[in-house]
Structures are given as structure tokens and as C-alpha cells.
Write a protein that holds these residues in place. Structure first.
Motif, PDB file in Angstrom:
ATOM      1  N   MET A   1       0.816  -1.206   0.000  1.00  0.00           N
ATOM      2  CA  MET A   1       0.000   0.000   0.000  1.00  0.00           C
ATOM      3  C   MET A   1       0.852   1.260   0.000  1.00  0.00           C
ATOM      4  O   MET A   1       0.426   2.295  -0.513  1.00  0.00           O
TER       5      MET A   1
ATOM      6  N   PHE B   1      -5.942  -5.344  -3.978  1.00  0.00           N
ATOM      7  CA  PHE B   1      -6.866  -6.470  -3.824  1.00  0.00           C
ATOM      8  C   PHE B   1      -6.264  -7.739  -4.417  1.00  0.00           C
ATOM      9  O   PHE B   1      -6.262  -8.802  -3.784  1.00  0.00           O
TER      10      PHE B   1
ATOM     11  N   VAL C   1       0.001 -17.456  -3.875  1.00  0.00           N
ATOM     12  CA  VAL C   1       0.540 -18.777  -4.187  1.00  0.00           C
ATOM     13  C   VAL C   1       0.616 -18.911  -5.701  1.00  0.00           C
ATOM     14  O   VAL C   1      -0.402 -18.869  -6.396  1.00  0.00           O
TER      15      VAL C   1
ATOM     16  N   ALA D   1      -4.920  -1.070   5.859  1.00  0.00           N
ATOM     17  CA  ALA D   1      -6.067  -1.118   4.948  1.00  0.00           C
ATOM     18  C   ALA D   1      -7.329  -1.546   5.661  1.00  0.00           C
ATOM     19  O   ALA D   1      -8.435  -1.324   5.170  1.00  0.00           O
TER      20      ALA D   1
ATOM     21  N   ALA E   1     -17.312  -0.290   3.230  1.00  0.00           N
ATOM     22  CA  ALA E   1     -17.719  -1.499   2.508  1.00  0.00           C
ATOM     23  C   ALA E   1     -16.530  -2.109   1.786  1.00  0.00           C
ATOM     24  O   ALA E   1     -16.334  -3.328   1.799  1.00  0.00           O
ATOM     25  N   MET E   2     -15.710  -1.265   1.166  1.00  0.00           N
ATOM     26  CA  MET E   2     -14.543  -1.787   0.455  1.00  0.00           C
ATOM     27  C   MET E   2     -13.572  -2.395   1.462  1.00  0.00           C
ATOM     28  O   MET E   2     -12.993  -3.446   1.227  1.00  0.00           O
TER      29      MET E   2
ATOM     30  N   MET F   1     -14.796  -5.745   2.632  1.00  0.00           N
ATOM     31  CA  MET F   1     -14.645  -6.782   1.608  1.00  0.00           C
ATOM     32  C   MET F   1     -13.179  -7.193   1.484  1.00  0.00           C
ATOM     33  O   MET F   1     -12.869  -8.367   1.271  1.00  0.00           O
ATOM     34  N   PHE F   2     -12.307  -6.231   1.623  1.00  0.00           N
ATOM     35  CA  PHE F   2     -10.872  -6.562   1.608  1.00  0.00           C
ATOM     36  C   PHE F   2     -10.536  -7.467   2.778  1.00  0.00           C
ATOM     37  O   PHE F   2      -9.855  -8.491   2.623  1.00  0.00           O
TER      38      PHE F   2
ATOM     39  N   GLU G   1     -12.392  -9.464   4.305  1.00  0.00           N
ATOM     40  CA  GLU G   1     -12.925 -10.807   4.093  1.00  0.00           C
ATOM     41  C   GLU G   1     -12.081 -11.566   3.075  1.00  0.00           C
ATOM     42  O   GLU G   1     -11.751 -12.741   3.257  1.00  0.00           O
ATOM     43  N   LEU G   2     -11.698 -10.895   2.006  1.00  0.00           N
ATOM     44  CA  LEU G   2     -10.972 -11.563   0.926  1.00  0.00           C
ATOM     45  C   LEU G   2      -9.619 -12.097   1.360  1.00  0.00           C
ATOM     46  O   LEU G   2      -9.196 -13.164   0.915  1.00  0.00           O
ATOM     47  N   VAL G   3      -8.919 -11.338   2.211  1.00  0.00           N
ATOM     48  CA  VAL G   3      -7.573 -11.790   2.577  1.00  0.00           C
ATOM     49  C   VAL G   3      -7.590 -12.928   3.587  1.00  0.00           C
ATOM     50  O   VAL G   3      -6.550 -13.456   3.929  1.00  0.00           O
TER      51      VAL G   3
ATOM     52  N   GLN H   1     -10.175 -15.484   3.336  1.00  0.00           N
ATOM     53  CA  GLN H   1     -11.187 -16.476   2.994  1.00  0.00           C
ATOM     54  C   GLN H   1     -10.598 -17.877   2.867  1.00  0.00           C
ATOM     55  O   GLN H   1      -9.438 -18.052   2.512  1.00  0.00           O
TER      56      GLN H   1
ATOM     57  N   GLN I   1      -9.572 -21.463   1.506  1.00  0.00           N
ATOM     58  CA  GLN I   1      -9.040 -21.823   0.207  1.00  0.00           C
ATOM     59  C   GLN I   1      -8.986 -23.334   0.078  1.00  0.00           C
ATOM     60  O   GLN I   1      -8.784 -24.036   1.068  1.00  0.00           O
TER      61      GLN I   1
ATOM     62  N   ALA J   1      -2.353 -22.004   0.009  1.00  0.00           N
ATOM     63  CA  ALA J   1      -3.146 -20.786   0.130  1.00  0.00           C
ATOM     64  C   ALA J   1      -3.928 -20.793   1.432  1.00  0.00           C
ATOM     65  O   ALA J   1      -4.031 -19.771   2.127  1.00  0.00           O
ATOM     66  N   GLU J   2      -4.488 -21.932   1.764  1.00  0.00           N
ATOM     67  CA  GLU J   2      -5.265 -22.022   2.997  1.00  0.00           C
ATOM     68  C   GLU J   2      -4.360 -21.811   4.221  1.00  0.00           C
ATOM     69  O   GLU J   2      -4.726 -21.108   5.162  1.00  0.00           O
TER      70      GLU J   2
ATOM     71  N   ASN K   1      -3.612 -18.180   4.598  1.00  0.00           N
ATOM     72  CA  ASN K   1      -4.739 -17.410   5.123  1.00  0.00           C
ATOM     73  C   ASN K   1      -5.008 -17.687   6.593  1.00  0.00           C
ATOM     74  O   ASN K   1      -5.530 -16.826   7.310  1.00  0.00           O
ATOM     75  N   ARG K   2      -4.665 -18.878   7.047  1.00  0.00           N
ATOM     76  CA  ARG K   2      -4.815 -19.138   8.488  1.00  0.00           C
ATOM     77  C   ARG K   2      -3.941 -18.188   9.302  1.00  0.00           C
ATOM     78  O   ARG K   2      -4.351 -17.711  10.359  1.00  0.00           O
TER      79      ARG K   2
ATOM     80  N   VAL L   1      -3.036 -15.256   8.309  1.00  0.00           N
ATOM     81  CA  VAL L   1      -3.661 -13.937   8.204  1.00  0.00           C
ATOM     82  C   VAL L   1      -4.796 -13.807   9.209  1.00  0.00           C
ATOM     83  O   VAL L   1      -4.924 -12.776   9.888  1.00  0.00           O
TER      84      VAL L   1
END
Lengths: 697, 484
Positions: free
Chosen positions: A591, A686, A695, B231, B245-246, B249-250, B252-254, B256, B258, B263-264, B267-268, B270
Motif C-alpha cells: 500500500m 486487492f 501462491v 487497509a 464497505a470496500m 470486503m478486503f 474478508e478476501l484476505v 477467505q 481456500q 493458500a489455505e 490465510n490461516r 492472516v
């Protein structure tokens, strides 16, 4: 280079030996070891009719000569396709001495490559080792009959380019689709090596001797390497050199306080890697051994012979690490990098403490070349500063400081009083020719570029190419790179569908990719791009040519505890720098640069500036013009970023969600340029912060 | 571990509780939810304990850290290191007087030691009774003599003299690739004592196997505290994701879920990071610490945040913690005469400040700090440095330590390979053959921490080769440097 073959039995093998081998094969008792005669092609029977090739193809010698020779893997794959009656299954490469071969239990046949000779043994040859031709003879047929290796989509092309280099573009994608993987790659590999780091530093003024004191550690080498990553046109070569720098490590922090001109020393080391990356391992190993930065890093510089009166012994640092990290590793390995076990099921250590002590004697007597005129620091206290030439080229030898003792290591004995140059040759030959070296390095090469936990067969194929590039040459790094990138494991759809294939992108490579994809440019041309651990909440956590130690940023064998990887023992090196801090600092760091670029203090000048100035600002800025034209259609914008940044690997759900999120800020096609700029920046954040991107598959 | 009452700490109870660990701090891959434990344990400030491991990366040279001072031994030291005298490898005897260590009970045979001159803070702590010196400790599989080592007839630690492997052997009793460390094993037992199990094992210095247990995982805190994602949390300059809202959503996305394994797992981490950050930041906020820590000292920076985290223990909901901090640069193959003193100065100053901060917090009896390192180094020198060794001397610091004392056996000074007694406690070049194992060292610390006798054998599985149970009372499983 080919090593001496092991002494084989001359002439035809005894019927008893071969019968025993055949018996084992018939019982399905695993692959018997390759009979020793296989390694001596000169004594083999010659029969060029045994594996027939259609005459027109065999006659196309000139065409074959214009192409390259196939690798052993390509030859053996061809044998399975073309002569399935003799070689009826898909087998993995194995190694015996310098022979890359496969064994077929169902037929009891062996086929292998020794130097440039193709040999067979088994029922097809009446159990006589038979030379059926040279690689040259089969080249045209092998290369022509391979399954086509082409990208059938933009995503496949992008995936390939992103395995091979730092970033991709729509032009690269189109070129790969038009030319095919191999032709595109060969064209990249044929590009001349672009401007050296040494020349870049000189051009930017960092060789100047003045009160800026560029000869002291200031981090100008960081500007150099970031520029190389962001801008070098021969990106495949530079990407590969960066991967090599994570294995054959010299770290800036380890040398910056112990020699003058540390910036040029790092550039010279980097240029060495770039120069040898597409050459030969053995030569690279020698150049590294005598490189001044490496000498300072692993203390070969100034290393002296033993002295019985004072009890001084040679420094063992380089001797240990050149074995442990740069060549043979800690245990004996099979060709697929699986660990060999002794009779008790234990790993076999490849070297002992005594091997280290004796090898250390070889690396004595070397120092930086101090014969060139020094100068005086113009700034008080006016220290004497070494000539910059002292960090260039090779260290020089003082034979009086070289150990004259006998040196016994790894089964080799160098007699007492052997000249240093000869001792060095023997030592490095021993390491380069050791059976461990090919698999030990091959596995790591695959990890750096493609996937963290490679399949054994993939490793064996790449290692085979290291052993023999098809022309009987060992250590051909260009051939090895091709083998890594063109392997079906890397190119095929199966790996893309696998839930375990791939690797976590390294933080510094994410930045390099961003910089290249969005055509980062330095407004004032000084290119003082740098990242450092100055801000704990934005710490990138990884800096090029500056890992914490010779053990790099992460270990090839790292398995993160408490994860699914730990349950299967899957190695994922890059996870060694993943923790609750670094996952957060990545987002903060990205960022901080993605909107307007990289902040530079005093961008108008080469030197740093300790105080703020009016010119400070985002001198190194991205170009989002193409992306800004797409802001009116969020899905299109996401589609473009998805393709360029991660080869389409964002899931449809993720893509849709990102597009939806981007619409929240109310962007329109006629919004201001500034608004579009930050909107694109948001889109990039994003994409580059979600796991689908992070990954790389 | 006997903290509250026995019923909570039977193995069955632990296992049942482990299944209740719907915590991101555990290895079980469940959704994030930092639920408090069923029985809200009262956080009695007087019942808190913490272990702090200070890992000295690179292998610290023992002979120039705890230096022979009596004339006989000093003469041997000076002779054996003589080749490096010009490079500063022989500390002048006169420079050692101010850091002489005078234990309560003198060592036998007139043996005297001093710390390196750069370590006055540690010398003072020794004399105040809060610092102990553990001599010649290192990895062993079984008790070993030199004869046995040379003959190769008994098991020995894997990959001796290799940095990364010995770091792993110290921390996890296995070569590189091991996934369970004894700090994490202790942490496993401590999880049920903490209402927020995630903060049981904390590293301030990067991933370490030391803190990985079966369920306990390290939580990484930076030297500036938990790192907030600007962020998501917002920031002073923050127009970047100013729309809620943005931002959500960010967020949530980082995190989610997988299907791809890597990837999973990313994210754990994160999820853990985001969940923990607000709690840690809130807990640290009110902690006042006036003790000054030295500048330009990476170890001091880390210990400062450890002190503040200890100050925040009630808000963090923890009674038992294991911390990991480190200092790098000890691999002094060359330039040892300049590099090592600078590092020892940092070590001494950082530990001195840490002790002072614990006194300020009133926690000095509840925190025990110990050093560890890949290995000691050779006694012989290579000109301007030393090479990889094995056993070394380590420090234990805290109010609960029986300080002003040496533990373990002083090793004779020799580099020879004869059958003389002086050559029996090194394996060549003065690389010490440990007379105390890491298992015994760790067990002594674990015992103080509250790990029961039986459970100590689970925490350090190799411990069974030492002590009375193995018929080796000469390698006791309680080294005696901790008060009860």
C-alpha cells in the motif's frame, strides 16, 4: 565435464551375472543396480540396427546438427514412445556413475545414456551391453516426435512466462503463443547479457571518490539490484541469477563492514552469477570460490595455512559451506533427491568434520589483490581506502601462505606440496562430480522457480540434465534451466489442478513483478529504489542479495509446523518467513508504494541525503495508463490484472468479489486521473494480497 | 503441570480440552474464534511464570565469554589462543579483573573465571544472585566420553557442527526439519492455563521450531507490537480504503478459506494476525515501562517488547508463557576480536535492561531467561577467528535462579588428542564435549515452570537417557540452578 568412468569389467558380462539380474527383474524385485559394464561404451558391441529409425530421419544429420542434442530425458522418453516393445512402461531416470538410465521390470531391459552414447542391455540385446547409436543419430527423430509443447491459452502462456521471469506482458503472452514455449525461451536465453551491475554503479557515479564516501557501506548496491530486477531486458537470465543467489549465497550484511567498496563487491558477485548462469556449474563454482565478496563473506580471504608452533589452523568456514550448501549437501542422495539409507536404515552423512578440516587447507593463501594503489579518504579522518579493483575478478594467491600439508577428503588424497592451483582444481572437480551434486541442486532449482515440494521424478529429470546435457557435458546450467521450465510437471494442466503444487511468492519478487508489470520509471533517472527494515509495520522482510546468513532467507527443507504440509512432510521454504507480522507488513508495504510509487530522498543526486529536501518524493513511479482506461469496467480491469499478475489463477468467485468491491468507490470512465490512479492502486492491492495471487501455481 | 488443581491437568483432561481449543493459536484447522476457556481461570498476578529463550545465532565462542582467570588456566588459554593474540583473541588478564565472577562457593582446584570485559551488567547480576553460569552444556543423545565419541559406538546428536542443524537440535532435539520444539511442548501443557491460548508461545524474532508444540504454535509479535493492517484498521494518512464497505470486503478476501493447501495455510496465518492484533494492541496500550533500553541493540528492542507483553499479561489472559528472542552474528570465523566483544556488550546491556524492567514490573521472580546457541567454538584459532564447536557456556537469569554460582563441570583447556585426562572433554581443537545435555538444562527450567516430573519426559523425550532412571546420577535431570 565428464568424469572418469568407474573401472568396469572388460568385455561381455558373465552369463551368471546377467541371469541373476534378469531373475531379479522377473521377480519384480525392484530395479537392480546397473551392471558395471554399462559405463564403458567403448567396449560395448555396436549395433545401429537394434533401435531402428526411419531412414529419412536418420539421414537428416545436418538438420539435427543445426538443432541442439536432446537431453537424456528426451531420449529416454522417445525410447518409451518409439520402442514400447522393449521399454514398455514410463520409468523414472536413475543414475549410476555418469550414466542416466531407466530399467523396465516387465521386459528386463535397460536403456541409458553415457556421454553421448546410447546403450541398451537386456533380452533385446541378448544380454550384451550394446551401443545402438549416438545422441546425434537420434536427435532429429527425438526432437521431431516430442508431444507439442505449446500454450493453448493466454493463461498458459502467462503461467510459463511467470515461471521463467519476473513479470509478464501482453506482448510476451502473444509471443509465447506464436512461437511456442521452447522457441520463445531459447530466444530469451540467447539475448546478450545486459548492463552489468558494476557498470551501472559506475555510470550512476558511485565509483567517484569524494566526501560522499561511496566506498563505505551505504546500500547503493541495493539500488543496483532493484534496478536490475525492475529493468533488465534479459529478464530470464536475471531471474535465474536471482534464484542462484539464494543458493550460492553472499549476503551484503555479512561483508558491508569488512571491506571497502562493498557496493562494487556485491555488484561483482551479482555479475558473476549473471555471467555464469547460462554457462557451466564447475566454472561458476571456481569463480565463486575466488570471488572477493565470497572471500570476505565465508572467510577465504586472508585464510592462512596451519602453523604447528602457534597451533593456528585454517579457517573452515568456506570448506564447510561449499560442501553443505553449494555442492553435495549433508547426506547421500539418489538421483531423485531421496535420501540413501545404510543397512540400519540411517541416512549416510556425505562428509565428516575431518573432511572439512582437510578441505579447508585447500582454501588457504588467497586474499584480495592489494597490489593496486590505495587512496586517502578525502573526508576526515582520512583513512586509507583500498582500490576498487580489489573487489573485482579473482582473489590472488600467496603460495607461502598456502598449506603444503597432505589433504584427504571425500575419498580423495592430494599429496603434500601439491601446488595450490592443482589442489583447487582437484577439490572443485571432486565436489562438482560428486553424485549428490546433481540432485541436491536440482531440487532447489525447481523450488526457486516452480514448486516447493517437487515430485521425485521431476527432480530426477532435471538432475539427469545436470549430469549430462545430451552432449556428455556435466553441469550445463542453461540446459538445466530449460529442463526446469519445460518439464511437463511445470507446463501441464495436472499440476495446475493440484491442491499442493506451487509455491508462495517471495516478497521481494512480488515487488519486482509489480515494478516490471507497471513499467516503473525513475523520473530523474537516478533509480534509488530501496527497501529496508526501517519501519516495523511495513517491513518487506526480504531484501535481494541480503539474506540473514549463508543459509538464505529460508531453508529448502523447511516444513511449517502445525500445518497440512507438516502432516505429509511437504517442504514449503517460503513459509519460513510467514508469520503474523509479515502477512500484515506485506499489505502495508504494498500500500505504501502502489499509489504513487517509491519514495526517494534527494532523487536528483546519486548520494543519500541525511536531511529532508524539497525534491523528496515518489521519484520511482508506476504507469497505470492501460489500467486506467479500463476503470469503467471493473470486471475487465480485474481480468487484465488476473492475467498479468497471476496467469488467470484468481478463482472466478474471487475475481467477481474483487470487481464488486472495486465498484464501491463509484469510479467512472470520466473520473479524474487522480481518482483513476488510486482506483487502479486499490485493484492491484486487492489482487496482490489475496492468496490466489500469493501462491504461484 | 500443577498450577490450579490436579483434575484440570490429567492427560485425559488435557486431551478433552484440546478438542475444545477452537483457537487460531492451536494447530487444529478450525475457524477463527478466540473463545475464552470454559472455566474462567482467575488471573492471579502472583501465579504467573514465563521462560525467555535468548538464542545467540552463529555459535558463541565460550572461551572468550567465560574466560579462565586463575594463573594456571589463564596461561593455558593464552598459550592455546596465542596464534590469535595479534588479532585480539587473547583477552589481557588485567582486563578481566572488573568482571571476575566470585561464586558463593569457590570452584575446585583454584579455578576462577571472569566474564568478557564487555559484560559488567551480567557480572553485577551474578553477584546480586540472579545470574547463574551453566558450564559446558550442549546436545547429547546419551552421556558420552571422548573414547566413546571417537569410537562412534554410542549415539550422538545428528549433524554436529552444522549451524542450521544444531540450532534445530538445541530447540527440537532433531536436525533441521524437526517440527516440535521443547518450548512448544511446554507450551502445550500451558495452553489450558491460559484463557487466550494463542499468546502462550511468542516469538519476537522470526519463525522458530523452539515454540512449536503439538497444539501450541508460536505467535509472532514485532518489536513495535502487533502489526495492524492499515487497509483494514485505518491509518493516519488513510484515504486508501476509506469506504467501509470496500474495507470490509478486503478484510474478508484476505482471510477467505481456500482449497489449495498452501493458500489455505497462508490465510490461516492472516486470520490469526488480524484477530490477535487488536487484542495485543489494546493490551499493550496501557502498559507503562520507564526502564530505558540501550539504543542500537536488536536484542534490547526485542526484550523491551517482551517486557511490555509481560506487563500486559492480564489483558492477554495468560499465566504461563514461553518467549523466544535472538541476537545474530556469533559465527566469528574471522574478525572475532572486533565482532564478538560488540555482540557480548549488546547481550549484557540488553539483559541488564531486561532485568531492570522486570524489577519495575515486579515480575523478576516470575521470569527466567536463559541463553542458548548453535554451539560453542574451537579453542584453537584460525588466525583471526575460531571455527564450529559443540559444548558451550550459557547463562540463566531471574529472581528464581540460584545465582552467584557455576553449574556443570569446568572443562580443562587442551587441544590435544592424547589419552591424558585433559583431552577427554573435547573432541579435537578444543571443541567441548558437553558434560551437561540440553535435555537436562531444559528439564531444570521446565520443572521451575511447573511441568511435573512425568511430563518433563514428554517435553524432552531424550531426557530418559539421563539421570537416575537411566542409571546416570552423574547427569542429573535437575541441575539445581532454580529455586523451588
Amino acid at each position: 565435464m565428464q568424469s572418469e568412468p568407474t573401472a568396469p569389467a572388460r568385455g561381455v558380462a558373465s552369463a551368471a551375472t546377467l541371469a541373476a539380474a534378469a531373475l531379479l527383474a522377473a521377480c519384480g524385485g525392484g530395479d537392480p543396480d546397473l551392471p558395471a559394464q554399462f559405463g564403458d561404451p567403448d567396449t560395448a558391441l555396436r549395433r545401429s540396427d537394434l533401435l531402428p529409425i526411419a531412414q529419412p530421419l536418420r539421414g537428416q544429420r545436418q538438420a539435427a546438427a543445426a538443432q541442439r542434442l536432446p537431453t537424456p530425458t528426451e531420449l529416454l522418453d522417445f525410447a518409451e514412445r518409439q520402442y514400447a516393445q522393449f521399454f514398455p512402461s514410463n520409468e523414472t531416470n536413475q543414475l549410476s556413475g555418469d550414466v542416466v538410465y531407466r530399467f523396465y521390470p516387465r521386459s528386463g531391459n535397460y536403456v541409458g545414456v553415457s556421454g553421448d552414447a546410447v546403450l541398451v542391455l537386456g533380452p533385446l540385446s541378448n544380454n550384451v551391453v550394446t551401443h545402438v547409436g549416438n545422441m546425434r543419430d537420434f536427435a532429429a527423430a527425438v526432437l521431431a516426435s516430442r508431444p507439442a509443447l505449446r500454450a493453448v491459452s493466454d493463461e498458459e502462456a502467462a503461467r510459463f512466462v511467470l515461471h521463467a521471469q519476473f513479470s509478464t506482458s501482453t506482448e510476451d503472452i502473444a509471443a509465447v503463443r506464436a512461437q511456442g514455449y521452447e522457441n520463445w525461451l531459447d530466444a530469451q536465453l540467447a539475448l546478450p547479457s545486459s548492463q552489468s551491475g558494476w557498470d551501472w554503479l559506475t555510470q550512476k557515479g558511485y565509483a567517484t571518490v569524494d566526501t560522499n564516501e561511496f566506498f563505505f557501506a551505504m546500500g547503493t548496491n541495493n539500488y543496483m539490484i532493484w534496478y536490475q530486477m525492475f529493468q533488465s531486458p534479459d529478464a530470464v537470465r536475471r531471474r535465474w541469477a536471482l534464484a542462484l543467489s539464494e543458493i550460492f549465497v553472499v549476503s551484503w550484511r555479512g561483508i558491508k563492514d569488512v571491506l571497502n567498496w562493498d557496493n562494487f563487491a556485491m555488484a561483482e558477485y551479482w555479475d558473476l552469477l549473471c555471467g555464469h548462469a547460462l554457462g557451466n556449474y564447475r566454472e561458476m563454482l571456481e569463480a565463486l570460490t575466488l570471488n572477493p565478496a565470497m572471500g570476505a563473506f565465508l572467510s577465504t580471504r586472508g585464510n592462512q595455512r596451519e602453523d604447528a608452533t602457534t597451533g593456528r589452523l585454517p579457517d573452515e568456514n568456506y570448506a564447510r559451506e561449499v560442501m553443505q550448501l553449494f555442492s553435495i549437501g549433508l547426506h547421500d542422495l539418489n538421483l531423485d533427491a531421496s535420501i540413501k539409507r545404510d543397512g540400519n536404515g540411517q541416512p549416510i552423512e556425505s562428509y565428516s568434520a575431518d573432511d572439512v578440516s582437510h578441505l579447508a587447507r585447500v582454501f588457504t593463501g588467497y586474499d584480495q589483490d592489494r597490489s593496486h594503489p590505495t587512496f586517502v579518504n578525502p573526508k576526515p579522518p582520512h583513512q586509507t581506502i583500498m582500490n576498487v579493483v580489489a573487489v573485482r575478478g579473482r582473489m590472488v594467491l600467496d603460495a607461502t601462505k598456502h598449506s603444503t600439508a597432505e589433504k584427504s577428503f571425500l575419498g580423495v588424497t592430494i599429496p603434500a606440496n601439491t601446488p595450490a592451483v592443482e589442489s583447487l582444481r582437484i577439490a572443485l572437480d571432486t565436489l562438482a562430480n560428486h553424485p549428490n551434486t546433481a540432485p541436491f541442486l536440482a531440487r532447489q532449482f525447481i523450488q526457486r522457480l516452480v514448486t516447493s515440494n517437487p515430485a521425485p521424478a521431476y527432480i530426477a529429470r532435471v538432475a539427469s540434465t545436470f549430469v549430462n546435457n545430451g552432449a556428455g557435458v556435466r553441469g550445463d546450467l542453461k540446459a538445466v534451466l530449460r529442463a526446469v521450465l519445460l518439464d511437463p510437471e511445470a507446463r501441464g494442466a495436472a499440476s495446475l489442478a493440484s491442491p499442493t503444487f506451487g509455491k508462495l511468492r517471495e516478497p521481494m519478487l512480488r515487488i519486482a513483478q509489480w515494478g516490471r508489470t507497471f513499467k516503473l520509471h525513475s523520473k530523474r533517472g537516478t533509480w534509488k529504489a530501496n527497501f529496508g527494515p526501517w519501519d516495523p509495520v511495513r517491513d518487506l522482510g526480504q531484501f535481494p542479495l541480503d539474506p540473514p546468513s549463508v543459509f538464505s532467507y529460508f531453508r529448502p527443507g523447511y516444513v511449517p509446523p502445525g500445518t497440512q504440509m507438516a502432516q505429509t512432510g511437504a517442504t514449503t521454504p517460503e513459509f519460513q518467513i510467514v508469520n503474523e507480522s509479515t502477512v500484515a507488513t506485506w499489505i502495508n508495504q504494498l500500500m505504501s508504494v502502489v499509489f504513487r510509487g517509491i519514495w526517494v530522498s534527494a532523487p536528483q543526486q546519486a548520494a543519500n541525503s541525511p536531511v529532508p529536501s524539497a525534491t523528496d518524493g515518489q521519484d520511482i513511479a508506476p504507469d497505470y495508463s492501460v489500467e486506467k482506461a479500463l476503470v469503467g469496467d471493473s470486471s475487465a480491469l480485474v481480468r487484465r490484472l488476473n492475467l498479468l499478475l497471476c496467469a488467470g489463477q484468481l478463482s472466478p468467485a474471487t475475481s467477481a468479489r474483487i470487481a464488486e468491491a472495486l465498484r464501491v468507490d463509484g469510479i467512472r470512465s470520466d473520473s479524474s486521473d487522480d481518482f483513476k490512479q488510486i482506483h487502479v492502486a486499490r485493484a492491484i492491492v486487492f489482487v496482490m494480497c489475496c492468496a490466489d495471487y500469493l501462491v504461484q501455481r | 503441570m500443577h498450577i490450579l488443581n490436579d483434575e484440570r491437568h490429567t492427560r485425559r483432561t488435557f486431551l478433552r480440552r484440546a478438542s475444545q481449543l477452537a483457537l487460531a493459536g492451536s494447530a487444529t484447522p478450525l475457524a477463527l474464534s478466540l473463545a475464552a476457556m470454559g472455566e474462567a481461570a482467575a488471573f492471579d498476578a502472583t501465579d504467573y511464570k514465563a521462560l525467555v529463550c535468548v538464542f545467540l545465532f552463529g555459535g558463541n565462542d565460550y572461551a572468550n565469554t567465560v574466560v579462565p582467570l586463575d594463573d594456571t588456566r589463564y596461561a593455558a588459554y593464552s598459550r592455546l589462543r596465542g596464534a590469535g593474540a595479534g588479532a585480539g583473541l587473547v583477552i589481557p588478564q588485567s582486563a578481566l579483573t572488573s568482571t571476575e565472577l566470585r561464586p558463593t562457593t569457590a570452584l575446585p582446584d583454584g579455578t576462577r573465571y571472569a566474564l568478557a570485559p564487555e559484560m559488567p551488567e551480567l557480572a553485577a547480576l551474578f553477584h546480586q544472585g540472579r545470574l547463574a553460569v551453566q558450564l559446558n552444556v550442549g546436545p547429547l543423545v546419551v552421556p558420552l566420553t571422548r573414547v566413546q565419541y571417537d569410537a562412534g559406538i554410542l549415539p550422538r546428536p545428528p549433524k554436529l557442527f552444522s549451524h542450521n542443524d544444531q540450532q534445530s537440535v538445541w530447540q527440537a532435539q532433531g536436525a533441521e526439519g524437526s517440527t516440535r520444539g521443547w518450548g512448544g511442548n511446554i507450551g502445550d501443557l500451558a495452553l489450558s492455563a491460559n484463557s487466550k491460548a494463542m499468546f502462550t508461545c511468542i516469538s519476537v524474532t522470526g519463525n522458530t521450531v523452539f515454540l512449536s508444540g503439538q497444539n501450541a504454535l508460536q505467535y509472532q509479535c514485532s518489536k513495535a507490537g502487533a502489526v495492524a493492517v492499515e487497509a483494514i484498521r485505518g491509518s493516519p494518512g488513510g484515504q486508501f480504503f476509506y469506504m467501509p464497505a470496500m474495507r470490509s470486503m478486503f478484510e474478508e478476501l484476505v482471510q477467505q478459506p481456500q482449497t489449495h493447501v498452501l493458500a489455505e495455510e497462508y490465510n490461516r496465518v492472516v486470520r490469526r494476525s488480524l484477530s490477535a492484533e487488536s487484542q495485543v494492541s489494546a493490551a499493550l496500550g496501557p502498559v507503562q515501562l520507564n526502564t530505558g533500553f540501550p539504543a542500537d541493540n536488536k536484542l534490547a528492542e526485542q526484550l523491551q517488547i517482551v517486557a511490555r507483553l509481560i506487563g500486559a499479561r492480564n489483558a492477554l489472559g495468560v499465566k504461563r508463557q514461553v518467549f523466544f528472542v535472538s541476537l545474530e552474528g556469533f559465527d566469528v570465523h574471522d574478525n572475532m576480536g572486533t565482532r564478538q566483544p560488540a555482540l557480548l556488550r549488546r547481550l549484557s546491556q540488553a539483559l541488564g535492561a531486561f532485568d531492570a524492567s522486570l524489577r519495575e514490573l515486579g515480575m523478576v521472580d516470575q521470569v527466567t531467561t536463559f541463553t542458548a546457541s548453535d554451539f560453542g567454538r574451537t579453542l584453537s584459532v584460525n588466525g583471526d577467528g575460531t571455527d564450529h564447536g559443540w559444548g558451550g557456556h550459557q547463562f540463566v537469569l531471574g529472581g528464581a535462579v540460584k545465582g552467584k554460582a557455576f553449574y556443570g563441570a569446568p572443562a580443562p583447556l587442551s587441544v590435544g588428542n592424547s589419552s591424558a585426562p585433559d583431552d577427554q572433554w573435547h573432541v579435537g581443537q578444543g571443541r567441548l564435549l558437553p558434560s551437561t545435555s540440553v535435555d537436562q538444562f531444559g528439564a531444570t527450567l521446565a520443572q521451575w515452570f511447573g511441568v511435573s516430573e512425568e511430563e518433563r519426559y514428554g517435553v524432552l523425550p531424550n531426557l530418559r537417557n539421563f539421570g537416575d532412571r537411566a542409571g546416570r546420577p552423574d547427569y542429573p535431570v535437575d541441575l539445581g540452578f532454580m529455586r523451588r
